[in-house]
Motif scaffolding. Sequence first.
Motif, PDB file in Angstrom:
ATOM      1  N   ARG A   3       6.060  -4.509   0.148  1.00 10.63           N
ATOM      2  CA  ARG A   3       6.757  -3.282   0.561  1.00 10.63           C
ATOM      3  C   ARG A   3       5.766  -2.212   0.975  1.00 10.63           C
ATOM      4  NH1 ARG A   3      11.910  -1.655  -2.889  1.00 10.63           N
ATOM      5  NH2 ARG A   3      12.385  -0.665  -0.922  1.00 10.63           N
ATOM      6  N   LEU A   4       4.626  -2.167   0.288  1.00  6.37           N
ATOM      7  CA  LEU A   4       3.584  -1.204   0.631  1.00  6.37           C
ATOM      8  C   LEU A   4       3.045  -1.470   2.032  1.00  6.37           C
ATOM      9  CD1 LEU A   4       1.645   1.086  -0.182  1.00  6.37           C
ATOM     10  CD2 LEU A   4       0.156  -0.660  -1.126  1.00  6.37           C
ATOM     11  N   LEU A   5       2.800  -2.723   2.354  1.00 11.58           N
ATOM     12  CA  LEU A   5       2.299  -3.075   3.683  1.00 11.58           C
ATOM     13  C   LEU A   5       3.337  -2.785   4.761  1.00 11.58           C
ATOM     14  CD1 LEU A   5       0.408  -6.389   2.891  1.00 11.58           C
ATOM     15  CD2 LEU A   5      -0.575  -4.153   3.383  1.00 11.58           C
ATOM     16  N   ILE A   6       4.598  -3.080   4.461  1.00 16.35           N
ATOM     17  CA  ILE A   6       5.665  -2.795   5.419  1.00 16.35           C
ATOM     18  C   ILE A   6       5.775  -1.291   5.647  1.00 16.35           C
ATOM     19  CG2 ILE A   6       8.161  -2.886   5.793  1.00 16.35           C
ATOM     20  CD1 ILE A   6       8.111  -5.618   4.348  1.00 16.35           C
ATOM     21  N   ALA A   7       5.721  -0.519   4.577  1.00 21.21           N
ATOM     22  CA  ALA A   7       5.799   0.939   4.703  1.00 21.21           C
ATOM     23  C   ALA A   7       4.636   1.471   5.528  1.00 21.21           C
ATOM     24  CB  ALA A   7       5.819   1.591   3.326  1.00 21.21           C
ATOM     25  N   ALA A   8       3.451   0.930   5.308  1.00 21.24           N
ATOM     26  CA  ALA A   8       2.280   1.368   6.080  1.00 21.24           C
ATOM     27  C   ALA A   8       2.455   1.039   7.553  1.00 21.24           C
ATOM     28  CB  ALA A   8       1.018   0.713   5.531  1.00 21.24           C
ATOM     29  N   ALA A   9       2.948  -0.136   7.842  1.00 19.11           N
ATOM     30  CA  ALA A   9       3.172  -0.531   9.235  1.00 19.11           C
ATOM     31  C   ALA A   9       4.212   0.372   9.891  1.00 19.11           C
ATOM     32  CB  ALA A   9       3.599  -1.990   9.301  1.00 19.11           C
ATOM     33  N   LEU A  10       5.249   0.701   9.163  1.00 15.59           N
ATOM     34  CA  LEU A  10       6.294   1.568   9.704  1.00 15.59           C
ATOM     35  C   LEU A  10       5.768   2.967   9.995  1.00 15.59           C
ATOM     36  CD1 LEU A  10       9.320   0.497   7.503  1.00 15.59           C
ATOM     37  CD2 LEU A  10       8.861  -0.079   9.882  1.00 15.59           C
ATOM     38  N   LEU A  11       4.916   3.470   9.137  1.00 16.65           N
ATOM     39  CA  LEU A  11       4.341   4.792   9.373  1.00 16.65           C
ATOM     40  C   LEU A  11       3.506   4.812  10.645  1.00 16.65           C
ATOM     41  CD1 LEU A  11       3.275   5.949   5.803  1.00 16.65           C
ATOM     42  CD2 LEU A  11       4.967   7.023   7.290  1.00 16.65           C
ATOM     43  N   LEU A  12       2.874   3.709  10.948  1.00 15.08           N
ATOM     44  CA  LEU A  12       2.048   3.644  12.151  1.00 15.08           C
ATOM     45  C   LEU A  12       2.877   3.423  13.409  1.00 15.08           C
ATOM     46  CD1 LEU A  12      -0.905   1.490  10.779  1.00 15.08           C
ATOM     47  CD2 LEU A  12      -0.901   3.948  11.220  1.00 15.08           C
ATOM     48  N   VAL A  13       3.996   2.705  13.313  1.00 10.19           N
ATOM     49  CA  VAL A  13       4.806   2.365  14.477  1.00 10.19           C
ATOM     50  C   VAL A  13       5.865   3.422  14.776  1.00 10.19           C
ATOM     51  CG1 VAL A  13       6.453   0.675  15.384  1.00 10.19           C
ATOM     52  CG2 VAL A  13       4.429  -0.095  14.182  1.00 10.19           C
ATOM     53  N   ALA A  14       6.386   4.079  13.780  1.00  9.54           N
ATOM     54  CA  ALA A  14       7.508   4.992  13.957  1.00  9.54           C
ATOM     55  C   ALA A  14       7.273   6.064  15.019  1.00  9.54           C
ATOM     56  CB  ALA A  14       7.884   5.626  12.621  1.00  9.54           C
ATOM     57  N   PRO A  15       6.112   6.712  15.096  1.00  9.94           N
ATOM     58  CA  PRO A  15       5.939   7.753  16.114  1.00  9.94           C
ATOM     59  C   PRO A  15       5.939   7.236  17.540  1.00  9.94           C
ATOM     60  CG  PRO A  15       4.294   7.973  14.380  1.00  9.94           C
ATOM     61  CD  PRO A  15       5.012   6.679  14.162  1.00  9.94           C
ATOM     62  N   LEU A  16       5.824   5.941  17.758  1.00  9.39           N
ATOM     63  CA  LEU A  16       5.766   5.407  19.110  1.00  9.39           C
ATOM     64  C   LEU A  16       7.087   5.539  19.853  1.00  9.39           C
ATOM     65  CD1 LEU A  16       3.670   2.166  18.540  1.00  9.39           C
ATOM     66  CD2 LEU A  16       2.896   4.365  19.411  1.00  9.39           C
ATOM     67  N   VAL A  17       8.175   5.761  19.146  1.00  8.95           N
ATOM     68  CA  VAL A  17       9.478   5.825  19.783  1.00  8.95           C
ATOM     69  C   VAL A  17       9.703   7.166  20.486  1.00  8.95           C
ATOM     70  CG1 VAL A  17      11.968   5.682  19.369  1.00  8.95           C
ATOM     71  CG2 VAL A  17      10.417   4.155  18.183  1.00  8.95           C
ATOM     72  N   ALA A  18       8.990   8.195  20.094  1.00 11.41           N
ATOM     73  CA  ALA A  18       9.165   9.506  20.716  1.00 11.41           C
ATOM     74  C   ALA A  18       8.927   9.415  22.213  1.00 11.41           C
ATOM     75  CB  ALA A  18       8.206  10.525  20.101  1.00 11.41           C
ATOM     76  N   ALA A  19       9.844   9.960  23.004  1.00 16.42           N
ATOM     77  CA  ALA A  19       9.749   9.888  24.454  1.00 16.42           C
ATOM     78  C   ALA A  19       8.831  10.976  24.990  1.00 16.42           C
ATOM     79  CB  ALA A  19      11.131  10.017  25.068  1.00 16.42           C
ATOM     80  N   GLN A  20       8.191  10.681  26.110  1.00 15.12           N
ATOM     81  CA  GLN A  20       7.293  11.622  26.772  1.00 15.12           C
ATOM     82  C   GLN A  20       7.900  11.966  28.124  1.00 15.12           C
ATOM     83  OE1 GLN A  20       4.058  12.767  25.728  1.00 15.12           O
ATOM     84  NE2 GLN A  20       4.542  14.184  27.345  1.00 15.12           N
ATOM     85  N   ALA A  21       7.945  13.243  28.438  1.00 14.47           N
ATOM     86  CA  ALA A  21       8.435  13.692  29.736  1.00 14.47           C
ATOM     87  C   ALA A  21       7.517  14.805  30.233  1.00 14.47           C
ATOM     88  CB  ALA A  21       9.870  14.196  29.620  1.00 14.47           C
ATOM     89  N   TYR A  22       7.583  15.051  31.525  1.00 17.73           N
ATOM     90  CA  TYR A  22       6.763  16.092  32.136  1.00 17.73           C
ATOM     91  C   TYR A  22       7.680  17.101  32.804  1.00 17.73           C
ATOM     92  CZ  TYR A  22       3.069  12.681  31.457  1.00 17.73           C
ATOM     93  OH  TYR A  22       2.192  11.804  30.905  1.00 17.73           O
ATOM     94  N   LYS A  23       7.310  18.377  32.715  1.00 18.61           N
ATOM     95  CA  LYS A  23       8.092  19.456  33.306  1.00 18.61           C
ATOM     96  C   LYS A  23       7.161  20.266  34.196  1.00 18.61           C
ATOM     97  CE  LYS A  23      10.480  23.731  32.126  1.00 18.61           C
ATOM     98  NZ  LYS A  23      10.885  24.637  31.057  1.00 18.61           N
ATOM     99  N   TRP A  24       7.595  20.530  35.433  1.00 20.26           N
ATOM    100  CA  TRP A  24       6.807  21.374  36.327  1.00 20.26           C
ATOM    101  C   TRP A  24       7.729  22.040  37.328  1.00 20.26           C
ATOM    102  CZ3 TRP A  24       7.322  16.194  37.080  1.00 20.26           C
ATOM    103  CH2 TRP A  24       7.638  15.739  38.351  1.00 20.26           C
ATOM    104  N   THR A  25       7.228  23.084  37.968  1.00 24.54           N
ATOM    105  CA  THR A  25       7.967  23.833  38.972  1.00 24.54           C
ATOM    106  C   THR A  25       7.263  23.664  40.312  1.00 24.54           C
ATOM    107  OG1 THR A  25       8.600  25.433  37.285  1.00 24.54           O
ATOM    108  CG2 THR A  25       8.911  26.095  39.578  1.00 24.54           C
ATOM    109  N   ASP A  26       8.022  23.289  41.355  1.00 21.77           N
ATOM    110  CA  ASP A  26       7.403  23.096  42.665  1.00 21.77           C
ATOM    111  C   ASP A  26       7.281  24.431  43.405  1.00 21.77           C
ATOM    112  OD1 ASP A  26       9.910  23.670  43.769  1.00 21.77           O
ATOM    113  OD2 ASP A  26      10.365  21.587  44.240  1.00 21.77           O
ATOM    114  N   ALA A  27       6.743  24.390  44.612  1.00 22.52           N
ATOM    115  CA  ALA A  27       6.471  25.604  45.391  1.00 22.52           C
ATOM    116  C   ALA A  27       7.738  26.386  45.710  1.00 22.52           C
ATOM    117  CB  ALA A  27       5.737  25.237  46.684  1.00 22.52           C
ATOM    118  N   SER A  28       8.896  25.720  45.790  1.00 22.91           N
ATOM    119  CA  SER A  28      10.144  26.416  46.093  1.00 22.91           C
ATOM    120  C   SER A  28      10.846  26.933  44.843  1.00 22.91           C
ATOM    121  CB  SER A  28      11.084  25.504  46.893  1.00 22.91           C
ATOM    122  OG  SER A  28      11.451  24.393  46.101  1.00 22.91           O
TER     123      SER A  28
END
Length: 141
Positions: A3-28
Motif C-alpha cells: 500500500r505504501l508503494l501504491i500510495a507513492a506511485a499515486l502521488l507521483l502520477v496524480a498531478p499528470l492529469v492536470a490540463a495545460q492551456a495557453y491564453k493570449w490576445t492577438d493584434a485585433s
Amino acid sequence: MRRLLIAAALLLVAPLVAAQAYKWTDASGTVHYSDAPPPQGTNYKKVTTTGTVEPLAQPAPKANPEGEGESSAKPSTQPVADTPENRAKLCTSLKSNLETLKGSAPVVMDEGGQQKVMSADQRKQQQASSEAQYQQYCSGG
C-alpha cells in the motif's frame, strides 16, 4: 508495504492529469485559448483547468554560495511514508483530478515531452482508476 508503494506511485502520477492551456490576445484584441502554444514571440500565459494562471517564466532559483542543495531540486523517487499528511495530499490531488476528469474541458497529458489531449476512452479509464484510488485511500476503504 504494498500500500505504501501504491500510495507513492499515486502521488507521483496524480498531478499528470492536470490540463495545460495557453491564453493570449492577438493584434485585433481577440483572446485565444489553446492546448498548443501560440506563435513564437506572442505574449501568453499558461492556464490550468482549475482556473489558475501560472507565470510565463519560473522564478529564478536562489543562488547558493556553497553549491549545496542541488540534489534537493530533483524530484524524489523515494517511497512516500503513509502518514496522515501524505494521505491528505494524495486525497486532495485525487479529488482535483476527478473534478478535472468529470469536467467538460479537454484534459492534456504530457507523453514523452509531447502534450496530447486525452481521448474519451482514456478519460473514462483514468476517471474510473482515480475513483477507485479515492475510494481505497480516502473513504476509509
